[in-house]
Design an enzyme around this catalytic site. Structure first.
Site, short mmCIF file in Angstrom:
data_model
loop_
_atom_site.label_atom_id
_atom_site.label_comp_id
_atom_site.label_asym_id
_atom_site.label_seq_id
_atom_site.Cartn_x
_atom_site.Cartn_y
_atom_site.Cartn_z
CB ILE A 151 -4.85 -0.56 4.38
CG1 ILE A 151 -5.82 -1.09 3.30
CG2 ILE A 151 -5.54 0.39 5.34
CD1 ILE A 151 -6.29 -0.05 2.30
CD GLU A 152 1.68 2.19 3.27
OE1 GLU A 152 2.40 3.09 3.74
OE2 GLU A 152 1.92 1.62 2.19
N GLY A 153 -3.27 3.76 6.55
CA GLY A 153 -3.88 4.87 7.28
C GLY A 153 -5.38 4.77 7.24
#
Length: 293
Positions: A151-153
């Site tokens: 999860i990067e956003g």
């Protein structure tokens, strides 16, 4: 008093004890699915270099969106064209390799709007990729081993509820939970999820992050590695690019990794191995480090 000489057998046993207590063997985890030129999933597993493979990515989910995968030309999930991957998945699993579905990535439309939304996504993942039942399983009838959180956003909220909801399915069949946080500690996106203590493997991305990555020496990396080993998780992996072009920064030549970095982190109680981004860029890196991981 004369000192008794050690017998060769005694010395051999002491050497074995030193070897096995000083460090422990890990495995290599790799991401597959983001370049059609990287070869098949079955080919990746057949190398014998990997212990865990993450199929990347489920890029769209949550907030009422129709879930979508992006496998970068390997096959087209939108036309039911990826169900044949079940044969590859089973081939990997038959070799003792765990196969995960990775959520998110650096580009995508994913968002959890509420705890209820998180539970809905968990149900979708169980029915379509794990041990549940669905008439529209994107990867066919093979049962994946678990779910990876890259999860990067989107949002920092409700990933803990997603982890808890997925974990409840382990009462029926073990669902491995893994995560790929950035190395600055704690990770902005995944802290809430990791605080649940439910994750089996956490491969920390020690690249594209100047404060904590390798940059001519490993001092900062080792300092942050020690911080990551304080979290409640099964095992911690060192996440690295498999080639200089695989990331903007943070590449460690395999000889340096083998001689300088791995010996100093393998004594960590939670050491699990090395994660590589990605199969496409791994043109010999895993083979060069495998015996030292």
């Amino acid at each position: 008093m004369a000192r008794k000489l050690q017998t060769p057998l005694t010395l051999f046993c002491l050497l074995l004890v030193a070897l096995f207590t000083g460090s422990k063997a890990g495995v290599i985890s790799v991401y597959w699915g983001q370049n059609v030129n990287e070869g098949s999933l079955a080919d990746a597993c057949a190398t014998g270099n990997y212990g865990i493979v993450n199929i990347a990515f489920l890029v769209t989910f949550g907030n009422g969106q129709t879930p979508q995968m992006n496998l970068a030309g390997h096959c087209d999930p939108s036309t039911n064209g990826c169900t044949g991957l079940s044969n590859d998945i089973r081939a990997c699993q038959n070799q003792g390799i765990k196969v995960m579905l990775s959520l998110g990535g650096g580009a995508g439309s994913y968002f959890l709007a509420s705890a209820e939304d998180a539970r809905s996504v968990a149900n979708y993942l169980w029915d379509n990729f794990l041990g549940g039942q669905s008439s529209s399983r994107p990867l066919g009838d093979a049962v994946l081993d678990g779910i990876d959180f890259d999860i990067e956003g989107g949002t920092t909220q409700h990933w803990d509820e997603l982890a808890r909801a997925l974990s409840t399915f382990s009462q029926q069949k073990k669902v491995y939970l893994t995560a790929a946080p950035q190395c600055p500690f704690p990770d902005a996106w995944l802290k809430g999820a990791l605080d649940t203590g439910l994750f089996d493997y956490v491969w920390v991305q020690f690249y594209n992050n100047q404060p904590c990555q390798y940059s001519g020496n490993a001092d900062n990396l080792k300092s942050y590695w020690n911080q990551w080993n304080t979290i409640q998780a099964g095992q911690i992996f060192l996440g690295l690019p498999a080639a200089p072009e695989a990331a903007g920064s943070g590449y460690i030549p395999p000889d340096v990794l083998n001689s300088d970095v791995l010996p100093s982190i393998k004594s960590s109680s939670k050491y699990g191995g090395v994660m590589l981004w990605s199969r496409n860029y791994d043109k010999g890196y895993s083979a060069a480090i495998k015996n030292n991981v």
